[in-house]
Design a protein around this motif. Structure first.
Motif, PDB file in Angstrom:
ATOM      1  N   LEU A 139      35.547  29.927  47.913  1.00  0.00           N
ATOM      2  CA  LEU A 139      36.400  30.893  48.610  1.00  0.00           C
ATOM      3  C   LEU A 139      37.694  30.215  49.048  1.00  0.00           C
ATOM      4  CD1 LEU A 139      36.184  33.874  49.579  1.00  0.00           C
ATOM      5  CD2 LEU A 139      35.686  32.936  51.840  1.00  0.00           C
ATOM      6  N   ALA A 140      37.541  28.994  49.604  1.00  0.00           N
ATOM      7  CA  ALA A 140      38.719  28.248  50.065  1.00  0.00           C
ATOM      8  C   ALA A 140      39.655  27.965  48.896  1.00  0.00           C
ATOM      9  CB  ALA A 140      38.288  26.947  50.721  1.00  0.00           C
ATOM     10  N   MET A 141      39.060  27.630  47.745  1.00  0.00           N
ATOM     11  CA  MET A 141      39.819  27.346  46.523  1.00  0.00           C
ATOM     12  C   MET A 141      40.619  28.585  46.106  1.00  0.00           C
ATOM     13  SD  MET A 141      40.008  24.735  44.699  1.00  0.00           S
ATOM     14  CE  MET A 141      40.497  24.464  43.033  1.00  0.00           C
ATOM     15  N   LYS A 142      39.920  29.745  46.186  1.00  0.00           N
ATOM     16  CA  LYS A 142      40.548  31.001  45.766  1.00  0.00           C
ATOM     17  C   LYS A 142      41.714  31.331  46.708  1.00  0.00           C
ATOM     18  CE  LYS A 142      39.190  35.637  44.578  1.00  0.00           C
ATOM     19  NZ  LYS A 142      39.091  36.544  45.687  1.00  0.00           N
ATOM     20  N   VAL A 143      41.454  31.173  48.023  1.00  0.00           N
ATOM     21  CA  VAL A 143      42.497  31.469  49.007  1.00  0.00           C
ATOM     22  C   VAL A 143      43.683  30.542  48.769  1.00  0.00           C
ATOM     23  CG1 VAL A 143      43.051  31.391  51.479  1.00  0.00           C
ATOM     24  CG2 VAL A 143      40.880  32.335  50.725  1.00  0.00           C
ATOM     25  N   LYS A 144      43.379  29.247  48.495  1.00  0.00           N
ATOM     26  CA  LYS A 144      44.448  28.268  48.273  1.00  0.00           C
ATOM     27  C   LYS A 144      45.268  28.641  47.024  1.00  0.00           C
ATOM     28  CE  LYS A 144      44.450  24.358  46.314  1.00  0.00           C
ATOM     29  NZ  LYS A 144      43.799  23.256  45.705  1.00  0.00           N
ATOM     30  N   SER A 145      44.537  29.006  45.946  1.00  0.00           N
ATOM     31  CA  SER A 145      45.236  29.369  44.709  1.00  0.00           C
ATOM     32  C   SER A 145      46.128  30.583  44.927  1.00  0.00           C
ATOM     33  CB  SER A 145      44.245  29.697  43.594  1.00  0.00           C
ATOM     34  OG  SER A 145      43.521  28.581  43.276  1.00  0.00           O
ATOM     35  N   GLU A 146      45.578  31.572  45.682  1.00  0.00           N
ATOM     36  CA  GLU A 146      46.383  32.776  45.931  1.00  0.00           C
ATOM     37  C   GLU A 146      47.600  32.437  46.783  1.00  0.00           C
ATOM     38  OE1 GLU A 146      43.695  35.691  47.455  1.00  0.00           O
ATOM     39  OE2 GLU A 146      42.812  35.990  45.473  1.00  0.00           O
ATOM     40  N   PHE A 147      47.391  31.544  47.763  1.00  0.00           N
ATOM     41  CA  PHE A 147      48.492  31.140  48.636  1.00  0.00           C
ATOM     42  C   PHE A 147      49.580  30.447  47.807  1.00  0.00           C
ATOM     43  CE2 PHE A 147      50.387  27.639  51.091  1.00  0.00           C
ATOM     44  CZ  PHE A 147      51.049  28.366  52.054  1.00  0.00           C
TER      45      PHE A 147
ATOM     46  N   GLU B 289      43.843  28.266  37.060  1.00  0.00           N
ATOM     47  CA  GLU B 289      42.731  27.749  37.866  1.00  0.00           C
ATOM     48  C   GLU B 289      41.924  28.892  38.477  1.00  0.00           C
ATOM     49  OE1 GLU B 289      41.946  24.153  38.886  1.00  0.00           O
ATOM     50  OE2 GLU B 289      42.684  24.317  36.841  1.00  0.00           O
ATOM     51  N   ALA B 290      42.627  29.972  38.878  1.00  0.00           N
ATOM     52  CA  ALA B 290      41.931  31.091  39.518  1.00  0.00           C
ATOM     53  C   ALA B 290      41.313  32.033  38.474  1.00  0.00           C
ATOM     54  CB  ALA B 290      42.907  31.843  40.419  1.00  0.00           C
ATOM     55  N   GLY B 291      41.480  31.704  37.204  1.00  0.00           N
ATOM     56  CA  GLY B 291      40.915  32.531  36.121  1.00  0.00           C
ATOM     57  C   GLY B 291      41.622  33.870  35.997  1.00  0.00           C
ATOM     58  N   LYS B 292      42.870  33.930  36.493  1.00  0.00           N
ATOM     59  CA  LYS B 292      43.583  35.216  36.484  1.00  0.00           C
ATOM     60  C   LYS B 292      44.619  35.293  35.369  1.00  0.00           C
ATOM     61  CE  LYS B 292      43.389  36.712  41.255  1.00  0.00           C
ATOM     62  NZ  LYS B 292      44.166  36.748  42.480  1.00  0.00           N
ATOM     63  N   PHE B 293      44.548  34.352  34.464  1.00  0.00           N
ATOM     64  CA  PHE B 293      45.569  34.282  33.427  1.00  0.00           C
ATOM     65  C   PHE B 293      45.154  35.120  32.218  1.00  0.00           C
ATOM     66  CE2 PHE B 293      48.256  32.573  30.243  1.00  0.00           C
ATOM     67  CZ  PHE B 293      49.358  32.103  30.923  1.00  0.00           C
ATOM     68  N   THR B 294      46.032  35.998  31.769  1.00  0.00           N
ATOM     69  CA  THR B 294      45.677  36.762  30.561  1.00  0.00           C
ATOM     70  C   THR B 294      46.753  36.583  29.503  1.00  0.00           C
ATOM     71  OG1 THR B 294      46.562  38.657  31.725  1.00  0.00           O
ATOM     72  CG2 THR B 294      44.166  38.599  31.459  1.00  0.00           C
ATOM     73  N   LEU B 295      46.305  36.495  28.269  1.00  0.00           N
ATOM     74  CA  LEU B 295      47.266  36.354  27.172  1.00  0.00           C
ATOM     75  C   LEU B 295      47.796  37.735  26.806  1.00  0.00           C
ATOM     76  CD1 LEU B 295      45.264  33.872  24.931  1.00  0.00           C
ATOM     77  CD2 LEU B 295      47.310  33.352  26.260  1.00  0.00           C
ATOM     78  N   GLU B 296      49.042  37.757  26.293  1.00  0.00           N
ATOM     79  CA  GLU B 296      49.615  39.053  25.910  1.00  0.00           C
ATOM     80  C   GLU B 296      50.027  39.001  24.443  1.00  0.00           C
ATOM     81  OE1 GLU B 296      52.684  40.077  28.747  1.00  0.00           O
ATOM     82  OE2 GLU B 296      51.237  39.756  30.375  1.00  0.00           O
ATOM     83  N   PRO B 297      49.079  39.263  23.537  1.00  0.00           N
ATOM     84  CA  PRO B 297      49.405  39.155  22.115  1.00  0.00           C
ATOM     85  C   PRO B 297      50.260  40.319  21.623  1.00  0.00           C
ATOM     86  CG  PRO B 297      47.027  39.492  22.470  1.00  0.00           C
ATOM     87  CD  PRO B 297      47.701  39.657  23.783  1.00  0.00           C
TER      88      PRO B 297
ATOM     89  N   ASN C 189      57.518  27.652  37.876  1.00  0.00           N
ATOM     90  CA  ASN C 189      56.771  28.345  36.813  1.00  0.00           C
ATOM     91  C   ASN C 189      55.504  27.589  36.453  1.00  0.00           C
ATOM     92  OD1 ASN C 189      58.565  30.363  36.735  1.00  0.00           O
ATOM     93  ND2 ASN C 189      59.767  29.532  35.044  1.00  0.00           N
ATOM     94  N   ASN C 190      55.597  26.264  36.415  1.00  0.00           N
ATOM     95  CA  ASN C 190      54.414  25.455  36.102  1.00  0.00           C
ATOM     96  C   ASN C 190      53.332  25.631  37.160  1.00  0.00           C
ATOM     97  OD1 ASN C 190      54.874  24.325  33.681  1.00  0.00           O
ATOM     98  ND2 ASN C 190      55.519  22.334  34.416  1.00  0.00           N
ATOM     99  N   ILE C 191      53.735  25.594  38.429  1.00  0.00           N
ATOM    100  CA  ILE C 191      52.735  25.730  39.509  1.00  0.00           C
ATOM    101  C   ILE C 191      52.108  27.120  39.459  1.00  0.00           C
ATOM    102  CG2 ILE C 191      52.351  25.649  42.003  1.00  0.00           C
ATOM    103  CD1 ILE C 191      54.621  23.656  42.212  1.00  0.00           C
ATOM    104  N   LEU C 192      52.942  28.112  39.185  1.00  0.00           N
ATOM    105  CA  LEU C 192      52.451  29.497  39.104  1.00  0.00           C
ATOM    106  C   LEU C 192      51.424  29.644  37.980  1.00  0.00           C
ATOM    107  CD1 LEU C 192      53.304  31.824  40.869  1.00  0.00           C
ATOM    108  CD2 LEU C 192      54.866  32.567  39.088  1.00  0.00           C
ATOM    109  N   ASP C 193      51.758  29.108  36.810  1.00  0.00           N
ATOM    110  CA  ASP C 193      50.820  29.171  35.675  1.00  0.00           C
ATOM    111  C   ASP C 193      49.540  28.423  36.004  1.00  0.00           C
ATOM    112  OD1 ASP C 193      52.499  30.589  34.154  1.00  0.00           O
ATOM    113  OD2 ASP C 193      53.204  28.927  32.921  1.00  0.00           O
TER     114      ASP C 193
END
Ligand code: ADP
Length: 476
Positions: A128-136, A195-203, A186-190
Motif C-alpha cells: 500500500l505504501a509503495m502504491k501511495v508513493k508511486s501515485e505521489f 512500477e505501479a503496473g498502470k502502464f498500457t501500450l497504445e498500438p 518523463n522518465n520518472i513518470l514512466d
C-alpha cells in the motif's frame, strides 16, 4: 538428571523446543525454549514425554506406548504445559535407534500462524505504501511539467525577440536546462507508472522506415557535432507497415542511441533492424545499436538494467543522467514480449540489442513469411557483420595513421570552437583528443593536460598556445 554437556550448547538457544527422552519416556534434556514454552523450570528433565504429549504417548510398565510414526515428517500434536493448558505444535520426533534415545523438535503452531499473519499484514502495508508513493511521485512529476513548460514557452518567446548575443546565450542555456528537466520528469513518470503496473501500450499502424528516419533526425545534430560516422540499415524482410506502440519503440531507440552517442567520442554508431520471426500476423523485430565508445566492464553489465543504476559515480558526474533509462527500456521491451541485451568491452564499445513483437496487416502477413537469420553480435566472437574490428582499434591506438588523421581533424574542430567562443563544444573535442592521445608519450600528455585546463578556463590565448605546442609535438 539434566544432560548439559557442551555439545548440546548449540541447541540450547535454538528458537524451537527440543526434548530428548529415552525408551521409558523419561526426558533427559530440554532446551531453554522448551522450558519456557511448557512453563516448566529445570524440573522438566525427569518428567515423562507422556506429560507433554498425553494424547500421543502413555506409559505402560518399562516402556512408553505410542501410535506416533517416528521419522522425518512434521506432524501436528497437542503439547501440554505444566498447568495442564495446551497448545498446538508442529513436531518431528526421531528415533535415534543406536543410542536408544528419541529427539523431539517442536514449534509453537499458534506463534507460527501469528507470525505468518503479521508477515502478510506487513507485506500488505508495504504494498500500500509503495502504491501511495508511486501515485505521489506520478502526481508530483505531472505537476512539475506545468511550470517547466511555462518557463520553456516564455524563454522561447524571448529568444524570438532577443538580439543581444550574451543574453541569447543565457536563454539558450535555460532552454536546454528545461529540456533536460522535461526528459527527467518523463522518465520518472514512466518509471512510476511501470512500477505501479498502470502502464498500457497504445498500438497503432505506422510506417517503420519513417519512424527510423525520425529517430535518426533526432540525433543528427549530436552525430555531426561529434564528427561520428553513423549507419542505419533496415533488412528488406522488415515490412513497410507494422502495428505497435510507435511512441514507445521510438523512446527505446532514442534512449539507446543517445547513450551510444553520449559515450562515444570517436568512431561510429550503427543501427540495424531485422525481422527475426513470424507467427501468423505477429512478427518479431530485432534492433541492434552498436557503438565504438568507452564500453562497459563485464562486471557492471548486470547492473545496467536495474533502476537508478549507473556504472560508476565518476561516469554519472561527467555525463549526468538518472540511471532510469535502461530500466524503462527493459520494462517496455518486456511489455512488447521481447528481451533486451548488452555485450560490451571496456574501451572498445557496446552492443545493445532488443527484440519486440508487433502485428502486421493481413496482406503483409500473407505476402511474406521470410525472416532474417539471427546473427550473434558480440565482442568475444568478433563483429564481422557490422563492425570492422581492426579499423576500430587502429583509430584509438596512438601513433597510427588513422589516429593521426582523427587527431588532426578533431584538433581543427577544437580550435574552430575556441575561435567561435563555443567553449562547451571545445570541451567535448578536448575529451575526444584526450581519448585519441591515450598511450602517447609523457610530454604529449603534459601538453594535453595544459590545453584541457585552458579550455576549461575559457582562456583563448592559452588554448591557442597549447594548440601550437601540441601540433609541433604531433608533427615532430
Ligand atoms: P540514464 O537514464 O542516466 O542515461 P541509462 O539507464 O540509460 O541511464 O544508462 C545507465 C548507465 O549505463 C549509464 O550511466 C552508463 O554508465 C551506462 N551506459 C549505457 N549505455 C552505454 C553505452 N552505450 N556505452 C557505455 N556506457 C553505457
Amino acid at each position: 538428571m539434566e544432560r548439559d554437556d557442551s555439545s548440546l550448547n548449540l541447541v540450547r538457544d535454538a528458537l524451537e523446543m527440543i526434548l530428548i527422552f529415552d525408551r521409558t519416556g523419561k526426558i533427559s534434556y530440554a532446551n531453554t525454549a522448551a522450558k519456557t514454552k511448557l512453563e516448566y523450570g529445570s524440573e522438566l528433565c525427569g518428567r515423562n514425554i507422556s506429560d507433554i504429549f498425553p494424547n500421543d504417548f502413555r506409559v505402560e510398565g518399562e516402556r512408553f506406548k505410542t501410535e506416533y510414526l517416528f521419522g522425518s515428517e512434521i506432524r501436528s500434536l497437542m503439547a501440554y504445559r505444566k498447568n495442564l493448558t495446551c497448545f498446538p505444535v508442529e513436531a518431528k520426533i526421531n528415533d535415534e535407534a543406536d543410542t536408544g534415545m528419541y529427539v523431539c523438535m517442536a514449534n509453537d503452531a499458534l506463534e507460527k500462524e501469528h507470525l505468518g499473519k503479521e508477515i502478510a499484514q506487513v507485506k500488505k502495508e508495504a504494498q500500500l505504501a509503495m502504491k501511495v508513493k508511486s501515485e505521489f511521485v506520478a502526481n508530483v512529476t505531472h505537476e512539475l511539467r506545468t511550470p517547466v513548460n511555462g518557463v520553456l514557452g516564455n524563454v522561447r518567446e524571448l529568444l524570438d525577440v532577443e538580439t543581444d548575443g550574451q543574453k541569447q546565450k543565457t536563454l539558450r542555456t535555460i532552454e536546454r536546462c528545461c529540456d533536460d528537466m522535461n526528459k527527467i520528469i518523463n522518465n520518472i513518470l514512466d518509471f512510476s507508472k511501470l512500477e505501479a503496473g498502470k502502464f498500457t501500450l497504445e498500438p497503432r499502424k505506422f510506417q517503420i522506415r519513417d519512424m527510423l528516419d525520425y529517430v535518426k533526425a533526432n540525433h543528427m545534430g549530436k552525430i555531426t557535432e561529434k564528427g561520428l560516422d553513423f549507419f542505419m540499415t533496415v533488412s528488406p524482410q522488415v515490412p513497410e507497415y507494422v502495428i505497435g506502440d510507435e511512441l514507445r519503440i521510438v523512446q527505446i531507440l532514442n534512449n539507446l542511441l543517445s547513450n551510444a552517442l553520449k559515450f562515444t567520442a570517436v568512431g561510429k554508431v550503427t543501427v540495424e533492424v531485422l525481422k527475426t520471426a513470424q507467427v501468423n500476423d505477429r512478427i518479431e523485430l530485432f534492433f541492434i545499436v552498436i557503438d565504438s565508445g568507452i564500453g562497459i566492464d563485464k562486471a557492471d553489465q548486470d547492473k545496467l538494467f536495474q533502476s537508478f543504476s549507473q556504472v560508476d559515480a565518476s561516469i554519472s558526474r561527467k555525463y549526468g543522467g538518472t540511471g532510469l533509462g535502461l530500466n524503462i527500456c527493459k520494462q517496455l521491451v518486456e511489455l512488447m514480449g521481447g528481451r533486451i541485451e548488452v555485450d560490451s568491452e571496456k574501451g572498445r564499445g557496446s552492443i545493445f540489442s532488443f527484440s519486440i513483437w508487433v502485428s502486421v496487416t493481413e496482406q503483409e502477413a500473407k505476402a511474406s513469411f521470410a525472416t532474417d537469420a539471427v546473427r550473434t553480435y558480440s565482442f568475444a566472437g568478433g563483429m564481422s557483420n557490422s563492425f570492422d574490428d581492426s579499423e576500430k582499434s587502429d583509430a584509438k591506438e596512438y601513433g597510427t595513421p588513422e589516429n593521426q588523421e582523427a587527431l588532426s581533424k578533431n584538433l581543427s574542430k577544437l580550435i574552430l570552437c575556441v575561435e567561435m567562443e563555443n567553449w562547451e563544444k571545445a570541451e567535448m573535442f578536448m575529451d575526444i583528443i584526450r581519448q585519441l592521445t591515450q598511450g602517447a608519450p609523457r610530454e604529449v600528455g603534459r601538453v594535453i593536460l595544459k590545453l584541457k585546463m585552458a579550455v576549461q578556463k575559457e582562456n583563448y590565448d592559452k588554448v591557442t598556445a597549447g594548440f601550437e605546442e601540441l601540433k609541433t609535438f604531433l608533427q615532430g
